[in-house]
Write an enzyme that holds these catalytic residues in place. Structure first.
Site, short mmCIF file in Angstrom:
data_model
loop_
_atom_site.label_atom_id
_atom_site.label_comp_id
_atom_site.label_asym_id
_atom_site.label_seq_id
_atom_site.Cartn_x
_atom_site.Cartn_y
_atom_site.Cartn_z
CE LYS A 127 45.48 41.61 35.58
NZ LYS A 127 45.36 40.20 35.97
CG ASN B 28 37.24 37.52 36.51
OD1 ASN B 28 36.78 36.42 36.82
ND2 ASN B 28 38.47 37.90 36.83
CB CYS C 62 39.56 36.50 39.80
SG CYS C 62 41.27 36.48 40.30
CG ASN D 16 39.44 32.88 35.70
OD1 ASN D 16 40.66 32.80 35.83
ND2 ASN D 16 38.78 34.02 35.70
C1 FMN Z 1 48.96 35.82 34.76
C2 FMN Z 1 47.49 35.63 34.51
C3 FMN Z 1 46.60 36.69 34.73
C4 FMN Z 1 45.24 36.53 34.51
N1 FMN Z 1 44.39 37.59 34.72
C5 FMN Z 1 43.05 37.46 34.46
C6 FMN Z 1 42.16 38.55 34.61
O1 FMN Z 1 42.55 39.70 34.90
N2 FMN Z 1 40.82 38.35 34.39
C7 FMN Z 1 40.34 37.11 34.02
O2 FMN Z 1 39.12 36.97 33.82
N3 FMN Z 1 41.18 36.06 33.85
C8 FMN Z 1 42.50 36.20 34.06
N4 FMN Z 1 43.35 35.12 33.87
C9 FMN Z 1 42.79 33.83 33.43
C10 FMN Z 1 42.98 33.60 31.93
O3 FMN Z 1 42.32 34.58 31.15
C11 FMN Z 1 42.49 32.18 31.53
O4 FMN Z 1 41.12 32.08 31.82
C12 FMN Z 1 43.23 31.07 32.26
O5 FMN Z 1 44.60 31.38 32.41
C13 FMN Z 1 43.11 29.70 31.57
O6 FMN Z 1 43.59 29.76 30.24
P1 FMN Z 1 45.12 29.33 29.82
O7 FMN Z 1 45.35 27.98 30.39
O8 FMN Z 1 45.11 29.39 28.32
O9 FMN Z 1 46.02 30.35 30.43
C14 FMN Z 1 44.73 35.27 34.09
C15 FMN Z 1 45.63 34.22 33.86
C16 FMN Z 1 46.98 34.37 34.07
C17 FMN Z 1 47.90 33.20 33.81
#
Ligand code: FMN
Length: 305
Positions: free
Chosen positions: A47, A129, A132, A194
């Site tokens: 995270k 990151n 975000c 992201n």
């Molecule tokens: C609940 C949640 C929390 C996330 N927290 C972070 C984070 O702390 N840092 C980050 O770079 N991406 C974060 N992401 C983005 C994911 O790592 C990923 O890039 C994004 O969800 C797209 O991939 P997916 O469709 O497989 O979920 C988060 C995504 C979700 C759903």
């Protein structure tokens, strides 16, 4: 044919296979250990960490949408110090590379975090990151402007010799320009995408479903957009590209590899099936055997056009 080779090397990080747990969807690893043998993953990205602990945004901050989810967690995390004290020792008991995802509110904060991580043992790399969308004046500020993306990457590059992955925001007009900027700034690899900035409305009370009104969309709904951006990026840069966005199963993972990704990250799928990562590892191996391919690297960029 013997066993196919699933191992990959991404910007100096050697992985047993190209399947990585995505930041923010796999906790600090420990939460998933009851379901998944963490030794079987290509890498674990924790995270997003900041210098100080952060409570994140107020609730409601997760909404289910058609084919995906909308989140506005706002980068809640324990902070780098507590992470090192309370979370890292557990992760160090596995032989899977641990990558720390970091975010700062300024270049100085990113640099300070990278400096602290540089001094730690057994960290395989840093994922920056810059993307975000949920932190005001935070991540997206760097991720949507080529010059600022270059500056933050370069500043962190000068601070650390660890492999540096820069994670891009999809909320831009031209992903290629941003990708080239972070490559020029010294990124060893690029991960994308992201979440996509999005919103949902409750029509009964006409209020936004998220307290912060706007959040980030993830899951199957974003996969076609992510694929297109990974394809464009892989053609635009020389460093390895890690594909992310709506990967739920091995077919999704294969699509990203075929358009040019050297590895992939699994995010939202972990909430649906905590074993999604290892199932994809098994599926990739089965695909290689079925198609008589000796090395997963031969799949990367094999799109027939
Ligand atoms: C609940 C949640 C929390 C996330 N927290 C972070 C984070 O702390 N840092 C980050 O770079 N991406 C974060 N992401 C983005 C994911 O790592 C990923 O890039 C994004 O969800 C797209 O991939 P997916 O469709 O497989 O979920 C988060 C995504 C979700 C759903």
């Amino acid at each position: 044919m013997g066993e196919p080779n699933l191992a990959v090397e991404i910007g100096g990080i050697s992985m047993k296979n190209p399947v990585i747990a995505a930041s923010g969807t796999f906790g600090y690893g420990q939460e998933f250990a009851p379901f998944v043998d963490l030794n079987r993953l290509g890498a674990i990205i924790v995270k997003g960490l900041s210098l100080e602990p952060s409570p994140g945004n107020p609730p409601p901050r997760i909404v289910e949408t058609c084919g995906g989810m909308l989140n506005a967690i706002g980068l809640e995390n324990v902070g780098i110090e507590a992470f090192v004290r309370e979370k890292l020792p557990f992760l160090q008991t596995f032989n899977t590379p641990v990558i720390l995802n970091i975010y700062g509110r300024s270049i100085d904060e990113y640099v300070e975090l990278a400096g602290r991580i540089q001094r730690l043992d057994a960290i395989a790399g840093i994922e920056l990151n810059i993307s975000c969308p949920n932190v005001k004046a935070g991540g997206a500020f760097f991720g949507t402007d080529p010059k600022r993306a270059f500056q933050v990457t370069k500043a962190v590059r000068q601070q650390t010799e660890l492999p540096l992955i820069v994670k891009l925001s999809p909320n831009v007009t031209d992903i290629k320009t941003i990708a080239r900027s972070v490559e020029e700034g010294g990124a060893d690899a690029i991960s994308l995408i992201n979440t996509i900035t999005a919103m949902a409305v409750d029509v009964e009370n006409r209020r936004p479903r998220l307290a912060s009104i706007v959040g980030g969309l993830s899951g199957p709904a974003i996969k076609p957009v992510a694929l297109r951006m990974v394809w464009e990026t892989a053609k635009a840069v020389h460093v390895p590209v890690i594909g992310i966005g709506g990967i739920m199963d091995v077919t999704d993972a294969m699509e990203f590899l075929i358009v040019g990704a050297r590895a992939i990250q699994v995010g939202t799928a972990n909430f649906v099936d905590p074993r999604a990562t290892v199932e994809i590892v098994e599926g990739l191996k089965a695909y290689l055997i079925k198609h008589n391919i000796a090395d997963i690297g031969n799949v990367t960029g094999s799109l027939v056009t």
